[in-house]
Enzyme design. Structure first.
Site, short mmCIF file in Angstrom:
data_model
loop_
_atom_site.label_atom_id
_atom_site.label_comp_id
_atom_site.label_asym_id
_atom_site.label_seq_id
_atom_site.Cartn_x
_atom_site.Cartn_y
_atom_site.Cartn_z
N HIS A 206 100.58 -8.60 -91.19
CA HIS A 206 99.93 -8.42 -89.27
C HIS A 206 100.43 -7.08 -89.50
CE1 HIS A 206 105.22 -7.96 -90.54
NE2 HIS A 206 105.15 -6.62 -89.22
C1 UD1 Z 1 106.41 -3.23 -84.64
C2 UD1 Z 1 106.71 -2.33 -86.21
C3 UD1 Z 1 106.51 -3.35 -87.44
C4 UD1 Z 1 107.71 -4.84 -87.79
C5 UD1 Z 1 106.51 -5.24 -87.02
C6 UD1 Z 1 107.73 -6.97 -87.21
C7 UD1 Z 1 106.36 -0.45 -85.46
C8 UD1 Z 1 106.32 0.72 -85.92
N1 UD1 Z 1 106.37 -1.09 -86.40
O1 UD1 Z 1 104.45 -4.09 -85.34
O2 UD1 Z 1 106.78 -1.95 -88.39
O3 UD1 Z 1 106.93 -5.13 -89.37
O4 UD1 Z 1 106.46 -4.67 -85.76
O5 UD1 Z 1 106.74 -7.97 -85.92
O6 UD1 Z 1 107.57 -0.51 -84.59
N2 UD1 Z 1 102.10 -7.58 -78.75
C9 UD1 Z 1 102.25 -8.72 -78.16
N3 UD1 Z 1 103.14 -8.90 -77.45
C10 UD1 Z 1 104.39 -9.08 -78.40
C11 UD1 Z 1 104.49 -8.02 -78.60
C12 UD1 Z 1 103.79 -7.36 -79.77
O7 UD1 Z 1 101.28 -9.17 -78.04
O8 UD1 Z 1 105.35 -9.62 -77.98
C13 UD1 Z 1 101.05 -6.92 -79.40
C14 UD1 Z 1 100.36 -5.86 -79.27
O9 UD1 Z 1 98.25 -5.79 -78.91
C15 UD1 Z 1 100.64 -4.75 -79.00
C16 UD1 Z 1 100.67 -5.37 -80.97
O10 UD1 Z 1 101.04 -6.68 -80.85
O11 UD1 Z 1 99.73 -3.39 -79.19
C17 UD1 Z 1 101.55 -4.76 -82.12
O12 UD1 Z 1 103.15 -4.44 -81.45
P1 UD1 Z 1 103.66 -3.58 -82.01
O13 UD1 Z 1 105.14 -3.90 -81.26
O14 UD1 Z 1 103.54 -1.92 -81.50
O15 UD1 Z 1 104.26 -3.00 -83.77
P2 UD1 Z 1 103.90 -4.15 -85.05
O16 UD1 Z 1 102.76 -4.32 -84.96
O17 UD1 Z 1 104.52 -5.41 -83.87
N1 UDP Z 2 109.50 -14.39 -88.14
C1 UDP Z 2 109.42 -15.68 -87.98
N2 UDP Z 2 108.39 -16.48 -86.75
C2 UDP Z 2 107.28 -16.20 -87.44
C3 UDP Z 2 106.65 -14.83 -88.86
C4 UDP Z 2 107.58 -14.21 -88.66
O1 UDP Z 2 110.39 -16.55 -87.17
O2 UDP Z 2 106.09 -17.09 -87.39
C5 UDP Z 2 110.46 -14.35 -88.94
C6 UDP Z 2 110.45 -14.20 -90.09
O3 UDP Z 2 112.02 -15.85 -90.53
C7 UDP Z 2 111.78 -12.82 -91.13
C8 UDP Z 2 110.97 -12.23 -89.46
O4 UDP Z 2 110.06 -12.94 -88.05
O5 UDP Z 2 113.51 -13.45 -90.08
C9 UDP Z 2 110.13 -10.98 -89.79
O6 UDP Z 2 109.11 -10.56 -89.27
P1 UDP Z 2 108.09 -9.23 -89.25
O7 UDP Z 2 107.24 -10.08 -90.30
O8 UDP Z 2 107.31 -10.23 -87.97
O9 UDP Z 2 108.93 -8.14 -89.25
P2 UDP Z 2 109.22 -7.45 -90.62
O10 UDP Z 2 110.03 -7.76 -91.71
O11 UDP Z 2 107.86 -7.13 -92.20
O12 UDP Z 2 109.72 -6.58 -90.22
#
Ligand code: UD1
Ligand code: UDP
Length: 361
Positions: A206
């Site tokens: 991601h």
């Molecule tokens: C964010 C964090 C990243 C973390 C990740 C965990 C920042 C800069 N990034 O990245 O460090 O690893 O969360 O998963 O804070 N979206 C949905 N539904 C949701 C949430 C997001 O559809 O509930 C989609 C939207 O299109 C959105 C995109 O995902 O624009 C990205 O979401 P965003 O929270 O901006 O960043 P992440 O890639 O999730």
């Molecule tokens: N996770 C989950 N379902 C998924 C993918 C990840 O429950 O489909 C959990 C995973 O076990 C971990 C956390 O989400 O606890 C990690 O989140 P993510 O990879 O989105 O964020 P990051 O750690 O990279 O910030």
């Protein structure tokens, strides 16, 4: 003592659930306020985590949602300031490195409310990652810095942060895993995808550097090739899904792209995987605890201990290297290890004792 906890994204819930529970246990008479910024909002990115982890209903939902960094940072700053002014907490606790974390910490700094940072001191030394910027700045404005990795204290000292503000308590994300071990071991979530334990590669990708550009297509092609020798299960993050949609129809049978799964199911899938391929931060840690081989599709990691322990191999930010994964698994290039010190399920307990002890001192 009045404590205010801030969460916003999937990994935040996992890191904060045990902290909130431990602080409530050690200070039952204290007041606890939970703020959910709404950075993540889909049920499978938010609600299911609160339920499975037993996190109380948030007191304030800021509803900030998706957008650019500017919109998310600005949105949280603007929305949290009146909550902080109204609640006047003695301490605000923020986890990790997401936009919600930095914005909440910055709002506190301007209002002169002390901040505690859970998972302080991690560094990838790669400022092209938004998370690295968020970590460095959050640590700078935090009064209490809770670390889980041996190198964190040195990283913080190098940035001029006084040692008496830094406390090595251990890994609260692993606390959540340990607390739910009885529920995910033997859960057999892989059967729901037609897979047998110990046979499949579990994938999550991601990071914007990988999925927001042409490398994602190359990664899917490489995973399709791997799926000819071992099944590949890929719960797709919504950011990745948005970039993938037009390709998703032409996939081979062995490459399963599914929606994000709940925490218990994901832990079950991780524990039963033959190996994991990821660019997640938290998953590098969970696989280290579980002793499952992990291949990280990044050039660097802010979690070097996972590599030192032997479970995690940094493949580099290069989809072509995915083709090597079956051979690396067969060669035993990443494998079981002992969890690092203080990744023992009791980090939040140690953290809570410090927070409450400091108040009573
Ligand atoms: C964010 C964090 C990243 C973390 C990740 C965990 C920042 C800069 N990034 O990245 O460090 O690893 O969360 O998963 O804070 N979206 C949905 N539904 C949701 C949430 C997001 O559809 O509930 C989609 C939207 O299109 C959105 C995109 O995902 O624009 C990205 O979401 P965003 O929270 O901006 O960043 P992440 O890639 O999730
Ligand atoms: N996770 C989950 N379902 C998924 C993918 C990840 O429950 O489909 C959990 C995973 O076990 C971990 C956390 O989400 O606890 C990690 O989140 P993510 O990879 O989105 O964020 P990051 O750690 O990279 O910030």
């Amino acid at each position: 003592m009045k404590l205010l906890h801030v969460v916003g994204t999937r990994p935040n819930f996992v890191k904060m659930a045990p902290v909130i529970a431990a602080l409530r246990a050690v200070d039952p008479g204290g007041r606890h306020v939970l703020v959910h910024t709404g950075q993540h909002y889909d049920r499978m990115m938010s609600g299911i985590f609160l339920e499975e982890l037993g996190v109380p209903e948030p007191d304030h939902m800021l509803g900030v949602g998706s957008g650019s960094h500017a919109q998310q940072l600005g949105g949280v700053l603007e929305a949290i300031a009146p909550v902080l002014t109204g609640e006047r907490p003695d301490l605000v606790i923020v986890p990790g490195d997401v936009n919600s974390t930095l914005a909440a910490a910055l709002a506190c700094a301007h209002l002169r409310i002390p901040v505690a940072h859970v998972e302080a001191g991690l560094r990838s030394f790669d400022r092209t990652m938004p998370e690295e910027v968020n970590r460095v700045l959050t640590d700078q404005v935090s009064e209490l810095l809770f670390t889980h990795s041996p190198e964190a204290a040195a990283n913080l000292a190098a940035e001029g942060i006084r040692g008496d503000r830094v406390h090595q308590v251990g890994n609260t994300m692993i606390d959540s895993l340990v607390a739910l071990e009885g529920r995910f071991r033997g859960r057999g979530a892989c059967a729901g995808h037609g897979l047998d334990p110990g046979t499949y590669l579990l994938v999550t990708l991601h990071r914007p550097a990988l999925v927001d550009g042409p490398m994602l297509g190359a990664a899917i092609d490489a995973l399709a090739a791997v799926s000819e020798s071992m099944p590949v299960l890929f719960p797709v993050h919504p950011r990745t899904r948005a970039a993938l949609d037009e390709r998703a129809s032409a996939l081979p049978e062995g490459l399963l792209l599914v929606d994000p799964v709940g925490y218990l199911d994901f832990l079950s899938l991780e524990a039963d995987a033959r190996a994991v391929l990821t660019d997640s931060g938290g998953i590098q840690e969970e696989t280290t605890y579980l002793g499952v081989p992990c291949f990280t599709l990044r050039d660097n990691t802010e979690r070097p201990i996972t590599v030192e322990q032997g479970t995690n191999v940094l493949l580099g930010l290069d989809p072509a290297r995915i083709a090597e994964v079956p051979g690396l698994i067969a060669g035993g290039h990443a494998g079981p290890a002992e969890p690092p010190p203080l990744w023992d399920g009791r980090a939040a307990e140690r953290l809570a004792a410090i927070v409450i002890g400091r108040d009573r001192a």
